[in-house]
Write an enzyme that holds these catalytic residues in place. Sequence first.
Site, mmCIF file in Angstrom:
data_model
loop_
_atom_site.group_PDB
_atom_site.id
_atom_site.type_symbol
_atom_site.label_atom_id
_atom_site.label_comp_id
_atom_site.label_asym_id
_atom_site.label_seq_id
_atom_site.Cartn_x
_atom_site.Cartn_y
_atom_site.Cartn_z
ATOM 1 N N HIS A 71 29.629 43.051 38.716
ATOM 2 C CA HIS A 71 30.586 43.460 37.676
ATOM 3 C C HIS A 71 31.278 44.773 38.059
ATOM 4 O O HIS A 71 31.482 45.651 37.222
ATOM 5 C CB HIS A 71 29.874 43.621 36.322
ATOM 6 C CG HIS A 71 29.419 42.335 35.711
ATOM 7 N ND1 HIS A 71 30.243 41.527 34.957
ATOM 8 C CD2 HIS A 71 28.207 41.715 35.751
ATOM 9 C CE1 HIS A 71 29.557 40.460 34.540
ATOM 10 N NE2 HIS A 71 28.320 40.551 35.020
ATOM 11 N N ASP A 120 23.043 42.790 35.597
ATOM 12 C CA ASP A 120 23.088 41.366 35.296
ATOM 13 C C ASP A 120 24.055 40.622 36.209
ATOM 14 O O ASP A 120 24.988 41.201 36.761
ATOM 15 C CB ASP A 120 23.509 41.146 33.836
ATOM 16 C CG ASP A 120 24.882 41.732 33.545
ATOM 17 O OD1 ASP A 120 25.138 42.867 33.983
ATOM 18 O OD2 ASP A 120 25.700 41.059 32.884
ATOM 19 N N GLU A 121 23.826 39.360 36.363
ATOM 20 C CA GLU A 121 24.736 38.419 37.036
ATOM 21 C C GLU A 121 25.235 38.938 38.386
ATOM 22 O O GLU A 121 26.402 38.797 38.737
ATOM 23 C CB GLU A 121 25.923 38.098 36.114
ATOM 24 C CG GLU A 121 25.494 37.432 34.815
ATOM 25 C CD GLU A 121 26.635 37.253 33.829
ATOM 26 O OE1 GLU A 121 26.666 36.197 33.151
ATOM 27 O OE2 GLU A 121 27.488 38.155 33.713
ATOM 28 N N SER A 122 24.331 39.518 39.149
ATOM 29 C CA SER A 122 24.701 40.050 40.477
ATOM 30 C C SER A 122 24.570 38.950 41.525
ATOM 31 O O SER A 122 23.808 39.069 42.501
ATOM 32 C CB SER A 122 23.797 41.245 40.818
ATOM 33 O OG SER A 122 23.958 42.275 39.885
ATOM 34 N N HIS A 123 25.329 37.884 41.325
ATOM 35 C CA HIS A 123 25.206 36.699 42.171
ATOM 36 C C HIS A 123 25.721 36.930 43.588
ATOM 37 O O HIS A 123 25.332 36.208 44.524
ATOM 38 C CB HIS A 123 25.964 35.530 41.538
ATOM 39 C CG HIS A 123 25.582 35.248 40.120
ATOM 40 N ND1 HIS A 123 24.268 35.212 39.697
ATOM 41 C CD2 HIS A 123 26.348 34.988 39.020
ATOM 42 C CE1 HIS A 123 24.239 34.951 38.391
ATOM 43 N NE2 HIS A 123 25.476 34.821 37.966
#
Length: 511
Positions: free
Chosen positions: A263, A326-329
């Site tokens: 993000h 979060d959501e550190s893909h």
Amino acid sequence: MKNVSTLITCFSLLLFMGCKEKRVATPMDLAKENLIPKPVGMVATGSSFLLSSESVIYTDQEFRAQAQTLAAELKEITGINIGIAENEDESKSEGIILSKKTTNDDLKEEGYELNIEEDVMTISSNHPSGIFNAIQTIKQLLPTTIDSNKIEIASGKIIDYPNYEYRGAMLDVSRHFFSVDDVKQYIDYLAMFKMNVLHLHLSDDQGWRIEIKSWPKLAEIGGKTEVGGTEGGYYTQEDYKEIVQYAADRFITIIPEIDMPGHTNAALASYPELNCDGKSPEPYTGMKVGFSSFCVDKEITYKFIDDVVRELAAISPGKYFHIGGDESHATKKADYVIFVDKVQDIVSKHGKTMVGWDEVVTANIKSSSIAQFWASEDNAKTAVEKNVKLIMSPAKKAYLDMKYDSITKLGLKWAGYVEVDTGYDWNPAAYVEGITKENILGIEAPLWTETVTNMNELQFLVFPRLPGYAEIGWTQDSLRSWGEYKTRLASFKNRFEKMNINYYKSSKVDW
């Protein structure tokens, strides 16, 4: 002669002693008042207290600011000017008394006792925050329509204190920017219902919203954009300090969040050296997630983070600093663990406790850190195994940006629909198997703003769900039930409309 003597005596008393006739109090039932959050204990005595221009608030120096707040609130709501005087002996026969004398150890800092008699209203607490919370209750006891300079309030006694120490909401100002005045308005909404935390999501792919003096392009470049390509914005550090102080005056703590290592497109677009290839990506105004990442192998990344945390921690008096996580893909798992461990140390170095979304428990986080459960029950259980406290924000229950139903125009639906009863009727200490109240710091209701562009739209998604989250955080579990709560909520219709709040008229509530 006897009648003449009586008249002379009465006339003399009127002149020299005031000789006012004893008021006949209107019978009122405190038990029928609709308060949110519901207090711990409430006993009605069937009478009423009179508030008028002759009323006086008695206080000592410790509670003087709260006396001024109460007088100002009463003036705004009723139009009645209330005087303030020193409370020297707390033996007044009439008026409103702010007192530090309490009889209940459960009150701690935020609790209060409210004793309403015919002539005297006594507000007792161990701390100014408890007095402030009592003021919110008094405001709800006032009629919504004021047509007299004399207001009667139902008599009785209220004993009240919170269920959880952390009772918060989150506002995403990155997807769409909200002004200082907008944030202040949101703070007022939280204060109404005795919430004590505002978590500000200050950075994301679509925008960077806080001035960092050692890295000025974050605001200059990263602050320009938002979802949809409209003009963004950012807070100067003076703006941010103003928000922090406004919240503190209402006993609300601001928790800043700088989301990382994912993000992060707005930061990467501002400073190419934070990218592994040394190139700046294009500014991003879409809604997709999981594609960006800081270059975790570069020392400049941690110098950058150290500077950001240092500057923001210095103007954030609260003890928490949120690192997202979060959501550190786009970040390799091994790199993610190394990154979180390093950032945790940076946050600690600057005197703050790290908070992160529940993914951070996959790193080697310390038991002093806090995990915010939003999606993964396995991560929540891992937090408990690591003796890490949880903030409960399950998206399926607590996300304010979820649509109410299939025909709601605003909001998202990836976590399902969250009607008013769905948002209220759950227990944080029973939501995930194996997680009990002792594992939980509190509750937070996040509002992500991909589809929210202004305060009118914000109000629609926040109300009437926000009062329910406040009650989950404040009211004892055994005192809560949806069937009873929805009646109290319905009674707030006039208050919402008087405040020009654009609330959702849920069919689950008999408005």
